[in-house]
Design a protein around this motif. Structure first.
Motif, short mmCIF file in Angstrom:
data_model
loop_
_atom_site.label_atom_id
_atom_site.label_comp_id
_atom_site.label_asym_id
_atom_site.label_seq_id
_atom_site.Cartn_x
_atom_site.Cartn_y
_atom_site.Cartn_z
N MET A 1 0.85 -1.18 0.00
CA MET A 1 0.00 0.00 0.00
C MET A 1 0.89 1.24 0.00
O MET A 1 1.80 1.36 0.82
N GLU A 2 0.65 2.18 -0.93
CA GLU A 2 1.47 3.35 -1.08
C GLU A 2 1.26 4.32 0.08
O GLU A 2 0.18 4.41 0.66
N ALA A 3 2.33 5.08 0.40
CA ALA A 3 2.26 6.08 1.46
C ALA A 3 1.65 7.36 0.93
O ALA A 3 1.70 7.65 -0.27
N ASN A 4 1.07 8.13 1.85
CA ASN A 4 0.53 9.44 1.54
C ASN A 4 1.49 10.47 2.10
O ASN A 4 1.37 10.91 3.23
N GLY A 5 2.49 10.86 1.30
CA GLY A 5 3.57 11.71 1.81
C GLY A 5 4.43 10.93 2.77
O GLY A 5 5.00 9.90 2.41
N PHE A 6 4.50 11.40 4.02
CA PHE A 6 5.24 10.69 5.06
C PHE A 6 4.32 9.88 5.96
O PHE A 6 4.73 9.38 6.99
N ILE A 7 3.05 9.75 5.58
CA ILE A 7 2.07 9.06 6.41
C ILE A 7 1.66 7.76 5.73
O ILE A 7 1.40 7.72 4.52
N GLY A 8 1.55 6.71 6.52
CA GLY A 8 1.07 5.43 6.00
C GLY A 8 2.13 4.70 5.17
O GLY A 8 3.31 4.99 5.23
N GLY A 9 1.65 3.75 4.39
CA GLY A 9 2.55 2.95 3.56
C GLY A 9 2.87 1.63 4.22
O GLY A 9 3.38 1.59 5.34
N ILE A 10 2.55 0.52 3.55
CA ILE A 10 2.81 -0.81 4.09
C ILE A 10 3.43 -1.66 3.00
O ILE A 10 2.91 -1.74 1.88
N TRP A 11 4.55 -2.27 3.31
CA TRP A 11 5.22 -3.21 2.42
C TRP A 11 5.13 -4.60 3.03
O TRP A 11 5.34 -4.77 4.23
N ILE A 12 4.87 -5.60 2.20
CA ILE A 12 4.86 -6.99 2.65
C ILE A 12 5.80 -7.78 1.73
O ILE A 12 5.58 -7.83 0.52
N LEU A 13 6.81 -8.37 2.31
CA LEU A 13 7.80 -9.16 1.56
C LEU A 13 7.75 -10.59 2.06
O LEU A 13 7.54 -10.84 3.26
N TRP A 14 7.97 -11.56 1.18
CA TRP A 14 7.95 -12.96 1.60
C TRP A 14 8.87 -13.80 0.72
O TRP A 14 9.25 -13.40 -0.38
N LYS A 15 9.19 -14.97 1.24
CA LYS A 15 10.07 -15.90 0.52
C LYS A 15 9.28 -16.65 -0.55
O LYS A 15 8.05 -16.71 -0.52
N ASP A 16 10.02 -17.23 -1.49
CA ASP A 16 9.39 -17.99 -2.56
C ASP A 16 8.71 -19.26 -2.04
O ASP A 16 7.82 -19.81 -2.69
N THR A 17 9.15 -19.72 -0.86
CA THR A 17 8.58 -20.94 -0.29
C THR A 17 7.26 -20.70 0.44
O THR A 17 6.69 -21.64 0.98
N VAL A 18 6.82 -19.45 0.49
CA VAL A 18 5.58 -19.09 1.18
C VAL A 18 4.59 -18.54 0.17
O VAL A 18 4.92 -17.69 -0.66
N GLN A 19 3.36 -19.03 0.24
CA GLN A 19 2.30 -18.54 -0.64
C GLN A 19 1.48 -17.49 0.10
O GLN A 19 1.01 -17.72 1.21
N ILE A 20 1.33 -16.32 -0.51
CA ILE A 20 0.62 -15.21 0.11
C ILE A 20 -0.62 -14.88 -0.71
O ILE A 20 -0.57 -14.81 -1.95
N GLU A 21 -1.73 -14.65 -0.01
CA GLU A 21 -2.98 -14.24 -0.66
C GLU A 21 -3.51 -13.01 0.06
O GLU A 21 -3.88 -13.07 1.23
#
Length: 305
Positions: A1-21
């Motif tokens: 989710m993109e940040a609004n200036g300096f507010i908010g913003g969420i990054w989610i990173l995961w390994k190839d061995t994990v399935q994310i939905e």
């Protein structure tokens, strides 16, 4: 989710061995589920970045409650909730009441537990004010799968928030039965000490005790390996951080010099060119006219013109 200036913003990173939905996205959270390789069980997660505005956080608690998959599914929440649970979680100037009733009610009604932490007593600090704003929560199902879960508050680097490291080793060899948990309120019940003191152990006590010792030794071994790796990782990150900060310092020094070369020292230049009157002509204070072979030479000021 993109940040609004300096507010908010969420990054989610995961390994190839994990399935994310990813199942639901809102300006204050990202909700989804993960599945490990070789497993058929989904683990639900919600990454939170609570708004600093109280009115918007009230909407957050209602939306998070609606995401609850129930105690039949493992659910974990983490992030910056921008709210405190107890008075002890806020110290310093402008302490105020220091708690969020909406946050407390959400945790109580959702039957969530706060993950134990180690490290700094706060996750956010600015001057002499500190708070615990970042945390991990999970439900009973997650606690049954990962009873050794713990959070480490790492050092702050370039931010008033400290990063959180969540570790949840899965202990093998456990039965499918729910783990025993001591409830502090039991101590206040009538005849509690008498009933526990004279209770007779079952015939399988030896087997249970042996299994518990084995699991405890395995947990200690996992914790030791994890701690050594954490210390090593912390040293590596500190070294890399020092190098990056030194590079950034050099860059800004170089930029400041370029600005000086481009614009000059205006204060010094104006003081050097302060005019004075000499024989009806405007010349610098420190300059003088010279006559060579009967011809008057130009002053420094005249040359500059």
């Amino acid at each position: 989710m993109e940040a609004n200036g300096f507010i908010g913003g969420i990054w989610i990173l995961w390994k190839d061995t994990v399935q994310i939905e990813i199942m639901n996205v809102f300006p204050q959270y990202v909700h989804g589920r993960a599945q490990e390789e070789g497993s058929t069980k989904w683990l639900y997660f919600t990454v939170v970045y609570g708004s600093p505005q109280v009115t918007k956080r009230k909407e957050l608690w209602d939306r998070l409650a609606a995401l609850n998959p129930g105690n039949m599914e493992a659910w974990m929440l983490d992030g910056d909730f921008n709210a405190t649970l107890r008075l002890e979680e806020k110290q310093g100037a402008n302490r105020g009441n220091g708690t969020s009733k909406g946050f407390q009610d959400f945790i109580f009604n959702s039957e969530l537990m706060v993950v134990e932490f180690r490290g700094s007593e706060s996750t956010w600090k600015r001057e002499n004010l500190w708070k615990i704003l970042d945390r991990f929560l999970f439900n009973e199902k997650w606690a049954a799968l990962y009873p050794m879960s713990i959070v480490t508050h790492l050092d702050r680097v370039g931010s008033d928030h400290c990063p959180l490291l969540f570790h949840s080793p899965k202990i093998t060899g456990r039965t499918s039965e729910r783990p025993f948990r001591f409830i502090a309120a039991w101590k206040n019940t009538q005849n509690f000490q008498a009933s526990t003191r004279f209770s007779k152990p079952k015939s399988t006590a030896g087997t249970v005790q042996s299994s518990a010792i084995s699991e405890n030794e395995e947990a200690i071994a996992c914790k030791k390996i994890y701690s050594e790796r954490l210390v090593q990782l912390d040293a590596e990150l500190r070294t890399q951080s020092d190098e990056v900060l030194e590079q950034e310092k050099s860059l800004w020094i170089q930029k400041s010099r370029q600005q000086w070369i481009r614009h000059g020292d205006k204060t010094r230049a104006s003081s050097m060119l302060t005019p004075c009157t000499e024989g009806g002509r405007t010349t610098p204070q420190n300059s003088s006219s010279k006559t060579v072979n009967g011809a008057r030479t130009k002053t420094n000021y005249e040359l500059w013109q």
